[in-house]
Motif scaffolding. Structure first.
Motif, PDB file in Angstrom:
ATOM      1  N   LYS A  58      23.168  48.789 -28.531  1.00 41.91           N
ATOM      2  CA  LYS A  58      22.233  49.565 -27.728  1.00 41.91           C
ATOM      3  C   LYS A  58      22.710  51.016 -27.722  1.00 41.91           C
ATOM      4  N   ILE A  70      14.543  42.428 -36.702  1.00 40.72           N
ATOM      5  CA  ILE A  70      14.750  43.397 -35.634  1.00 40.72           C
ATOM      6  C   ILE A  70      13.701  43.237 -34.540  1.00 40.72           C
ATOM      7  N   ASP A  71      12.476  42.914 -34.900  1.00 35.98           N
ATOM      8  CA  ASP A  71      11.432  42.719 -33.885  1.00 35.98           C
ATOM      9  C   ASP A  71      11.645  41.420 -33.118  1.00 35.98           C
ATOM     10  N   ARG A  97      14.302  42.383 -30.630  1.00 36.52           N
ATOM     11  CA  ARG A  97      13.787  43.265 -29.584  1.00 36.52           C
ATOM     12  C   ARG A  97      12.893  42.526 -28.602  1.00 36.52           C
ATOM     13  N   THR A  98      12.279  41.441 -29.030  1.00 38.20           N
ATOM     14  CA  THR A  98      11.477  40.626 -28.122  1.00 38.20           C
ATOM     15  C   THR A  98      12.324  40.097 -26.972  1.00 38.20           C
ATOM     16  N   TYR A 104      15.889  41.147 -26.367  1.00 35.45           N
ATOM     17  CA  TYR A 104      16.957  42.016 -25.879  1.00 35.45           C
ATOM     18  C   TYR A 104      16.495  43.439 -25.565  1.00 35.45           C
ATOM     19  N   ASN A 140      13.500  46.833 -26.496  1.00 37.10           N
ATOM     20  CA  ASN A 140      13.066  47.660 -27.621  1.00 37.10           C
ATOM     21  C   ASN A 140      14.111  48.665 -28.087  1.00 37.10           C
ATOM     22  N   SER A 141      15.163  48.877 -27.296  1.00 34.52           N
ATOM     23  CA  SER A 141      16.157  49.887 -27.674  1.00 34.52           C
ATOM     24  C   SER A 141      17.249  49.345 -28.591  1.00 34.52           C
ATOM     25  N   VAL A 142      17.315  48.029 -28.768  1.00 27.16           N
ATOM     26  CA  VAL A 142      18.409  47.498 -29.589  1.00 27.16           C
ATOM     27  C   VAL A 142      18.188  47.867 -31.054  1.00 27.16           C
ATOM     28  N   TYR A 143      19.293  48.013 -31.763  1.00 25.22           N
ATOM     29  CA  TYR A 143      19.222  48.302 -33.190  1.00 25.22           C
ATOM     30  C   TYR A 143      20.377  47.605 -33.894  1.00 25.22           C
TER      31      TYR A 143
END
Length: 215
Positions: free
Chosen positions: A78, A117-118, A121-122, A124, A126-129
């Motif tokens: 994050k 990645i999507d 993000r579902t 954890y 939307n900011s995780v990468y």
């Protein structure tokens, strides 16, 4: 661990998402020294109630093994947080975890074509990468961050050639090659033989999975 927790028949992006979660929660425990700070002499419990369960001798599967080899240096982050994300999850069937990743729900998202990645993000945010380690302990030569192929030159090519020549002592099918730092057809042929022996795609190109396996 991944082969014990998820199914090899699940969509590739679901497998990648779950492997990233497994790697991230493990690295978080190691990085933060969670247990050692509490006086224990270990970093992982081998209990799914706390972090991970590893069972020696369990079967592994090609689709999962390939994903692990491809993304082994990656983990979930994050913004503005140093440590890998503590990616808690459960199967979502036998155990309910509304605020964590639910593995079966990640499977259904993969069925719908969601990229890894999507899927992450579902669960954890939307900011995780996806972050990447610069160095892996125990691997003598760090990944150059790009594929090596015919025409590549430099110290990383020479490291690769040196390592292949050492490996060829135990696997004589791999031809000896000049350690000159030039990735020519002979180097590509040696890489191709290595890939065949270790059940990697026989491209003659040294991508990350091939580099990691050689190292």
């Amino acid at each position: 661990m991944a082969s014990s927790e998820i199914y090899a028949t699940w969509p590739e992006e679901t497998i990648i998402a779950n492997v990233l979660a497994i790697q991230s929660i493990t690295l978080n425990r190691v990085f933060t020294e969670w247990y050692r700070n509490k006086g224990f002499d270990f970093t992982i419990t081998s209990s799914t109630a706390y972090d991970q369960k590893w069972i020696p001798g369990r079967n592994i599967y090609d689709s999962i093994s390939t994903a692990v080899d491809t993304i082994f240096a990656q983990y979930i982050s994050k913004p503005n947080i140093i440590q890998p994300l503590f990616t808690q999850y459960c199967d979502g069937r036998q155990v309910s975890c509304p605020n964590w990743m639910r593995q079966w729900d990640s499977k259904y998202l993969g069925d719908q074509g969601y990229p890894a990645i999507d899927i992450l993000r579902t669960f954890y945010g939307n900011s995780v990468y996806i972050n990447s380690s610069e160095e892996i302990s125990g691997v003598p030569s760090s990944w150059p961050s790009y594929d090596l192929t015919v025409g590549s030159t430099g110290s990383k090519v020479k490291q690769l050639q040196d390592q292949l020549n050492v490996i060829s002592r135990a696997y004589p099918l791999i031809p000896k090659i000049a350690s000159d730092g030039v990735y020519g057809e002979q180097t590509a042929d040696a890489v191709r033989v290595f890939q065949k022996i270790f059940k990697l795609p026989q491209t003659g190109i040294t991508d990350f999975p091939t580099w990691y396996k050689i190292s």
